[in-house]
Design a protein around this motif. Structure first.
Motif, PDB file in Angstrom:
ATOM      1  N   ARG A  81      -6.313  20.436  17.442  1.00  0.00           N
ATOM      2  CA  ARG A  81      -6.636  20.513  18.873  1.00  0.00           C
ATOM      3  C   ARG A  81      -5.368  20.472  19.720  1.00  0.00           C
ATOM      4  O   ARG A  81      -5.190  21.264  20.648  1.00  0.00           O
ATOM      5  N   ARG A 113      -9.252  26.409  15.724  1.00  0.00           N
ATOM      6  CA  ARG A 113      -9.494  25.367  16.728  1.00  0.00           C
ATOM      7  C   ARG A 113      -9.322  25.923  18.135  1.00  0.00           C
ATOM      8  O   ARG A 113     -10.094  25.602  19.041  1.00  0.00           O
ATOM      9  N   ASP A 117     -12.029  25.651  21.090  1.00  0.00           N
ATOM     10  CA  ASP A 117     -11.700  24.860  22.277  1.00  0.00           C
ATOM     11  C   ASP A 117     -11.433  25.721  23.505  1.00  0.00           C
ATOM     12  O   ASP A 117     -11.622  25.261  24.637  1.00  0.00           O
ATOM     13  N   HIS A 118     -10.980  26.954  23.308  1.00  0.00           N
ATOM     14  CA  HIS A 118     -10.556  27.795  24.434  1.00  0.00           C
ATOM     15  C   HIS A 118     -11.155  29.198  24.315  1.00  0.00           C
ATOM     16  O   HIS A 118     -10.421  30.202  24.310  1.00  0.00           O
ATOM     17  N   HIS A 220     -13.248  16.517  14.743  1.00  0.00           N
ATOM     18  CA  HIS A 220     -13.449  17.558  15.749  1.00  0.00           C
ATOM     19  C   HIS A 220     -14.374  18.659  15.233  1.00  0.00           C
ATOM     20  O   HIS A 220     -15.247  19.143  15.966  1.00  0.00           O
ATOM     21  N   ASP A 224     -18.175  19.814  16.665  1.00  0.00           N
ATOM     22  CA  ASP A 224     -18.568  21.178  17.014  1.00  0.00           C
ATOM     23  C   ASP A 224     -19.772  21.635  16.206  1.00  0.00           C
ATOM     24  O   ASP A 224     -20.665  22.318  16.734  1.00  0.00           O
TER      25      ASP A 224
END
Length: 289
Positions: A81, A113, A117-118, A220, A224
């Motif tokens: 992350r 990741r 995340d993005h 993480h 998800d």
């Protein structure tokens, strides 16, 4: 060593952390992330080809090569992350709010990741020769896990792994350069020497990167998975056919994370961007163009 025709910049991506990045070409941006035990130089052939009509950005990951190597503090310094946030910040500093992202090995885990995340930043995603972290650990069992002994070694608490590796760094890192390649000529002597030197100088951060994948990275990914989060962009995965050897269906494991998936296998070795650059360039172009 450098990639011919590329300019080099040091860009701050977090407080006190800057990445070394090679940048070349002009056009829609593609970021290429290297793996272990290597640096951005793995992309020297692919990057030169893509740069004919793309802006190509090849950073050394946090903790590798000529990028900064902060000391691990709270177990998240080398989480994927954190490392993914580095890459987004790097691209934004270079003027790119969206970009295609390609990762090999450790870099592929960072890319994975970043995609989760993005998703608004990553337009296309390609991952070379990995499984997502959760699936990787589940696939390793019994004597077959011996092929990934380094994962277990570097998952141990700080101290012993670093000491053992530092006692014979060239033997340790060189072992993987030799074991994972099918065409040794693909990594010339001077490039190999550059990889070994960079790895010798980054033992604590490399171990911290691997240790995170046995700890916070799993947390993480599980979060998800429980939330039903997926990779929403087009995803290409190229792997050796080690799923058949170890008894799992790699395409099915990836499909659970990536509904818009193109999965393929290669006859090249692990260092496929160097052993088969035309094949990898074609894969990237078919995904992004």
């Amino acid at each position: 060593m450098t990639i011919p025709g590329f300019g080099y910049q040091r860009i701050e991506v977090a407080d006190g952390v800057s990445l070394n990045a090679a940048v070349g070409g002009q056009g829609s941006p593609i970021v290429l992330l290297h793996g272990f035990p290597q640096t951005h130089l793995i992309w020297r052939h692919v990057a030169a080809s893509l740069a004919t009509d793309h802006t190509v950005i090849c950073p050394d990951l946090r903790g590798y090569g000529d990028s900064d190597k902060p000391a691990e503090t709270d177990g998240t310094t080398y989480s994927k992350r954190t490392m993914a946030a580095d890459i987004v910040a790097l691209a934004e500093a270079l003027g790119h709010s969206q970009f295609a992202l390609v990762g090999h090995d450790r870099g592929a885990l960072v890319a994975f990741r970043a995609g989760l995340d993005h998703p608004d930043k990553i337009t296309h995603l390609a991952c070379l020769d990995v499984l997502p972290t959760l699936d990787m650990w589940d696939a390793m069992h019994g004597v077959n896990a011996a092929v990934a002994f380094h994962l277990y070694l570097m998952a141990q608490p700080p101290g012993l792994p670093e000491q053992l590796i530092a006692s014979a760094p060239d033997a340790f890192f060189g072992y993987f350069l030799d074991l994972w390649i099918k065409d040794p000529a693909a990594i010339p002597t001077d490039v190999r020497a550059a990889y070994l030197k960079a790895s010798r100088e980054a033992i604590p951060s490399i171990v911290a990167d691997y240790r995170a994948s046995a700890g916070v990275d799993i947390t993480h990914d599980r979060e998800d998975l429980a939330a039903g989060n997926k990779l929403t962009m087009p995803v290409a995965v190229v792997q050796q056919d080690w799923g058949s050897a170890l008894g799992f269906d790699a395409a099915a494991l990836w499909s659970a994370w990536a509904p818009n998936l193109h999965h393929s296998t290669t006859t090249a070795g692990h260092f496929m961007a160097e052993e088969s650059p035309e094949e990898i360039t074609k894969t990237i172009r078919s995904l992004t163009d």
